[in-house]
Motif scaffolding. Structure first.
Motif, PDB file in Angstrom:
ATOM      1  N   ASP A 187       0.810  -1.226   0.000  1.00 12.15           N
ATOM      2  CA  ASP A 187       0.000   0.000   0.000  1.00 12.15           C
ATOM      3  C   ASP A 187       0.841   1.273   0.000  1.00 12.15           C
ATOM      4  N   GLY A 188       2.157   1.140  -0.176  1.00 12.06           N
ATOM      5  CA  GLY A 188       3.027   2.312  -0.235  1.00 12.06           C
ATOM      6  C   GLY A 188       3.610   2.739   1.097  1.00 12.06           C
ATOM      7  N   VAL A 189       3.191   2.110   2.183  1.00 12.28           N
ATOM      8  CA  VAL A 189       3.756   2.397   3.504  1.00 12.28           C
ATOM      9  C   VAL A 189       5.206   1.909   3.543  1.00 12.28           C
ATOM     10  N   LEU A 190       6.082   2.698   4.173  1.00 14.65           N
ATOM     11  CA  LEU A 190       7.500   2.350   4.266  1.00 14.65           C
ATOM     12  C   LEU A 190       7.867   1.945   5.688  1.00 14.65           C
ATOM     13  N   ILE A 191       8.753   0.952   5.816  1.00 12.28           N
ATOM     14  CA  ILE A 191       9.266   0.528   7.119  1.00 12.28           C
ATOM     15  C   ILE A 191      10.784   0.665   7.088  1.00 12.28           C
ATOM     16  N   ASP A 192      11.317   1.437   7.998  1.00 15.71           N
ATOM     17  CA  ASP A 192      12.768   1.627   8.093  1.00 15.71           C
ATOM     18  C   ASP A 192      13.315   0.657   9.132  1.00 15.71           C
ATOM     19  N   GLY A 193      13.928  -0.418   8.643  1.00 20.75           N
ATOM     20  CA  GLY A 193      14.443  -1.457   9.531  1.00 20.75           C
ATOM     21  C   GLY A 193      15.914  -1.322   9.870  1.00 20.75           C
ATOM     22  N   ASN A 194      16.477  -0.132   9.670  1.00 17.71           N
ATOM     23  CA  ASN A 194      17.896   0.079   9.963  1.00 17.71           C
ATOM     24  C   ASN A 194      18.101   0.207  11.478  1.00 17.71           C
ATOM     25  N   ASP A 195      19.044  -0.540  12.028  1.00 20.44           N
ATOM     26  CA  ASP A 195      19.295  -0.488  13.469  1.00 20.44           C
ATOM     27  C   ASP A 195      20.537   0.340  13.811  1.00 20.44           C
ATOM     28  N   ARG A 196      20.869   1.267  12.906  1.00 19.70           N
ATOM     29  CA  ARG A 196      22.034   2.130  13.134  1.00 19.70           C
ATOM     30  C   ARG A 196      21.705   3.579  12.753  1.00 19.70           C
ATOM     31  N   GLY A 197      22.588   4.484  13.171  1.00 16.38           N
ATOM     32  CA  GLY A 197      22.528   5.874  12.736  1.00 16.38           C
ATOM     33  C   GLY A 197      21.259   6.610  13.116  1.00 16.38           C
ATOM     34  N   VAL A 198      20.825   7.504  12.216  1.00 19.40           N
ATOM     35  CA  VAL A 198      19.663   8.343  12.494  1.00 19.40           C
ATOM     36  C   VAL A 198      18.383   7.515  12.597  1.00 19.40           C
ATOM     37  N   SER A 199      18.306   6.409  11.873  1.00 18.44           N
ATOM     38  CA  SER A 199      17.130   5.526  11.941  1.00 18.44           C
ATOM     39  C   SER A 199      16.957   4.970  13.349  1.00 18.44           C
TER      40      SER A 199
END
Length: 301
Positions: A187-199
């Motif tokens: 549906d266009g929703v984004l998931i940021d799965g980064n476990d480092r930095g600004v995320s």
């Protein structure tokens, strides 16, 4: 020689990133039919039913909660007495079982909390298998996810994709720079799965923001090497290659409003924007749940 030394790191980064680069995917995805999964319509993108997914999560989260009662005092005392009694009996049986069979504090050289609470051990006992992160068997693919104990049946839930959830209108530009863990849903929703930095900073901030008293509404331990929810490693599941076909597939699942409040602490996702309506729904469900027990001196769930 110098040119090769400069080019090699760039080539290595490209080999790891190209599977997330849309133009490259569009050109190469059809070269091997094993890399494709045909979905007739968006609503039909279900391998197993939502009820099966929900049952798997309930089973694992209940096992984690019971094995960690010593650290759950603030939440446990708010539960209705019938639920408390059930957890006490189950915890007593589980503790006795650990003493009889012996509890191991180490899994693949990972020391996790204490013997009485081993998330991967709980996962194995509840689901019949345990998973963990290790160097991928795919060339230049970095870290992958492997079964470290037990066996997985077809149709089983094997991982969850953790991270901050962004709606289509929410800003994600700076978080996405050099970030290979941005996942786009149907549906266009984004998931940021980064476990480092600004995320990582953004997730911790949003997770700390969303609480109901002592009850956490999300899990932030997936940002560490030892997640309390052992399913929260989905961002490290690699794409298939032309040589090796996929043995898992992605399926979307929306957590229902009636999901138990004391289990939400194990959900590895948080909304980027503060959702007042969702909090109101949770509060309403808590109030509706507690009213039958109020005269018995119990508090909210």
């Amino acid at each position: 020689m110098v040119f090769k030394e400069v080019l090699q790191p760039l080539l290595s980064k490209w080999n790891a990133y190209k599977y997330r680069f849309v133009p490259w995917i569009a050109v190469n995805v059809g070269k091997n039919q094993r890399t494709l999964r045909f979905v007739p319509e968006e609503a039909q993108d279900k391998i197993i039913s939502d009820d099966e997914v929900l049952n798997s999560l309930h089973r694992l989260f209940r096992g984690l909660f019971i094995r960690d009662l010593e650290r759950q005092n603030d939440v446990f005392r708010l539960l209705p007495e019938p639920i408390k009694s059930d957890y006490r009996e189950s915890a007593s049986f589980t503790k006795k079982n650990l003493l009889l069979h012996g509890a191991h504090c180490e899994w693949e050289n990972e020391v996790e909390y204490k013997c009485s609470f081993n998330p991967k051990g709980a996962m194995f006992e509840e689901l019949g298998f345990a998973i963990g992160r290790a160097p991928s068997s795919l060339k230049s693919a970095g870290t992958g996810v492997f079964i470290i104990k037990g066996s997985v049946q077809k149709g089983a839930v094997v991982s969850m994709y953790p991270g901050t959830v962004y709606q289509q209108h929410e800003p994600v530009l700076f978080q996405s720079i050099g970030n290979p863990f941005i996942f786009r849903c149907i549906d266009g929703v984004l998931i940021d799965g980064n476990d480092r930095g600004v995320s990582k900073i953004i997730y911790r901030s949003c997770s700390g923001r969303d609480r109901l008293g002592p009850c956490k509404l999300s899990d932030d331990t997936w940002l560490s090497p030892f997640p309390v929810n052992p399913l929260a490693v989905g961002q490290y599941v690699n794409n298939c290659s032309n040589e090796r076909e996929a043995n898992v597939c992605y399926q979307e699942f929306d957590v229902p409003a009636h999901f138990p409040l004391h289990f939400r602490q194990y959900l590895p996702n948080v909304s980027y924007m503060h959702d007042i309506e969702r909090i109101h729904i949770l509060l309403k469900s808590v109030i509706n749940y507690i009213l039958p027990y109020f005269h018995c001196q119990d508090f909210i769930q």
